[in-house]
Design a protein around this motif. Sequence first.
Motif, short mmCIF file in Angstrom:
data_model
loop_
_atom_site.label_atom_id
_atom_site.label_comp_id
_atom_site.label_asym_id
_atom_site.label_seq_id
_atom_site.Cartn_x
_atom_site.Cartn_y
_atom_site.Cartn_z
N SER A 1 25.35 31.09 46.84
CA SER A 1 24.53 31.96 47.67
C SER A 1 25.35 32.63 48.77
CB SER A 1 23.36 31.18 48.28
OG SER A 1 23.83 30.13 49.11
N HIS A 2 26.31 31.88 49.35
CA HIS A 2 27.17 32.46 50.37
C HIS A 2 28.04 33.58 49.78
CE1 HIS A 2 26.95 28.80 53.29
NE2 HIS A 2 25.97 28.73 52.40
N ALA A 3 28.53 33.36 48.56
CA ALA A 3 29.36 34.36 47.90
C ALA A 3 28.55 35.61 47.57
CB ALA A 3 29.97 33.76 46.63
N SER A 4 27.32 35.41 47.09
CA SER A 4 26.45 36.55 46.76
C SER A 4 26.21 37.41 48.00
CB SER A 4 25.13 36.03 46.20
OG SER A 4 24.21 37.08 46.01
N TRP A 5 25.96 36.75 49.11
CA TRP A 5 25.71 37.45 50.38
C TRP A 5 26.95 38.22 50.84
CZ3 TRP A 5 28.11 35.64 55.05
CH2 TRP A 5 27.65 36.23 56.23
N ALA A 6 28.10 37.55 50.86
CA ALA A 6 29.33 38.19 51.33
C ALA A 6 29.71 39.37 50.43
CB ALA A 6 30.47 37.17 51.38
N ASN A 7 29.58 39.20 49.13
CA ASN A 7 29.91 40.28 48.21
C ASN A 7 28.98 41.48 48.41
OD1 ASN A 7 31.87 38.63 47.12
ND2 ASN A 7 30.66 38.05 45.33
N TRP A 8 27.68 41.19 48.59
CA TRP A 8 26.72 42.29 48.79
C TRP A 8 27.05 43.07 50.06
CZ3 TRP A 8 23.50 44.44 52.24
CH2 TRP A 8 22.57 45.37 51.76
N LEU A 9 27.36 42.38 51.13
CA LEU A 9 27.66 43.07 52.39
C LEU A 9 28.83 44.03 52.23
CD1 LEU A 9 27.40 40.12 54.97
CD2 LEU A 9 25.73 41.94 54.57
N ARG A 10 29.90 43.55 51.62
CA ARG A 10 31.09 44.40 51.48
C ARG A 10 30.86 45.57 50.54
NH1 ARG A 10 35.56 39.87 50.32
NH2 ARG A 10 33.72 38.76 49.58
N GLN A 11 30.00 45.38 49.54
CA GLN A 11 29.76 46.43 48.57
C GLN A 11 28.75 47.47 49.05
OE1 GLN A 11 28.48 44.18 45.17
NE2 GLN A 11 30.50 43.22 44.87
N ASN A 12 27.90 47.10 50.01
CA ASN A 12 26.78 47.96 50.38
C ASN A 12 26.78 48.44 51.82
OD1 ASN A 12 24.71 47.93 47.93
ND2 ASN A 12 25.60 45.88 48.09
N LEU A 13 27.49 47.79 52.71
CA LEU A 13 27.54 48.21 54.11
C LEU A 13 28.89 48.84 54.40
CD1 LEU A 13 25.82 45.28 56.05
CD2 LEU A 13 24.78 47.24 54.89
N VAL A 14 28.85 50.10 54.81
CA VAL A 14 30.08 50.83 55.07
C VAL A 14 30.65 50.41 56.41
CG1 VAL A 14 31.14 53.10 55.34
CG2 VAL A 14 29.28 52.78 53.69
N ALA A 15 31.74 49.66 56.36
CA ALA A 15 32.41 49.16 57.56
C ALA A 15 33.85 48.82 57.19
CB ALA A 15 31.70 47.93 58.12
N ASP A 16 34.66 48.62 58.21
CA ASP A 16 36.03 48.14 58.00
C ASP A 16 35.96 46.62 58.00
OD1 ASP A 16 38.70 47.54 57.94
OD2 ASP A 16 39.20 48.48 59.85
#
Length: 346
Positions: A14-29
Amino acid sequence: MKKILLLSAYRSDSHASWANWLRQNLVADWRVLELPGRYFRWRIRGNPLSWLGELPALLDGWQPDRILATSMVDITTIKGLNPALASVPVSYYFHENQFAYPLGEGQHSSVDPLMVQLYGALAADECLFNSDYNRHTFLEGVDALLKKLPDCKPDSLAQRLAAKCSLLPVPVKPVAEGQKTAGLIVWNHRWEYDKKPELFLQLLQLLEQQQFDFSLALLGPRADKTPSALQAIRQQFSARIIADGMVSRAEYEQLLGRAQFVVSTAIHEFQGLSVQEAVTAGAIPVLPDDLCYREQYADLYRYQSGDMQAAAGRLLELSGSVNRIGLQAAFRDAGDGWQQWLLMRQ
């Protein structure tokens, strides 16, 4: 562009799913440090040591605008060891809280994980929770802990923390509904003590006694040593098993799309991503009347916790229906919530 340091000290599913989603969907450095999801006690106490060399190297020439850390991260020690981070605001994300996590057989109670999360919450600028159940059990746990401490302790600590707590679930990836297989029950949880697979075995035995025609998709992570409940299910229901073990993501989604039911017998669940995924695919949930499930699903889909007679009765009652419930807005729109979170912190 916002510069965000993401710290995740325990990369479980679940932690991996969350972290992957953030990086793929939120535009940030994004700059990310993660540790494997094993050796829990070492991870929650040792992550500042594990990152002792890696974190300064990452910060060389790069300064984050915000830290997004999971509640497994000892953020107070991290900041103490890295002065460059001292004034960086922290969003502290609770996938779980140790105040409400059940002990397994042979495990001993320890205040250390509780204190890591308590100090982290106090040091953070905001505390984000994946469910209201997670939030209120954390605050209740803080109150209960302080009552046990002998002296020199602050007043109204839980109330102070509550003011900076909010709900922001892990986004759920919708799964397409397929052609349903009548009676197909999916188990897509870990095969560990907190999910109580031995109760699932009891449920299957009761369904067979009542001559309910079912088949099984036995999914979810499992240890190298086969759990006794899984061994028994394989022995007693081998002819009913259509899938057993880790499968590809495509196969997993195909099985969820075919499933008529998704069952939980858990004694610990803070958001229940596996159930939520199955529900998006049209599986009917049969769940304990406890944990996070109370805020997510109507009474119709819940049974008295630990009572497998009640669970069997609920499943049989629902066997003639189809799932049209969907996810509640807070969970269905979690992706939009995270987009808003980033926008408000620009």
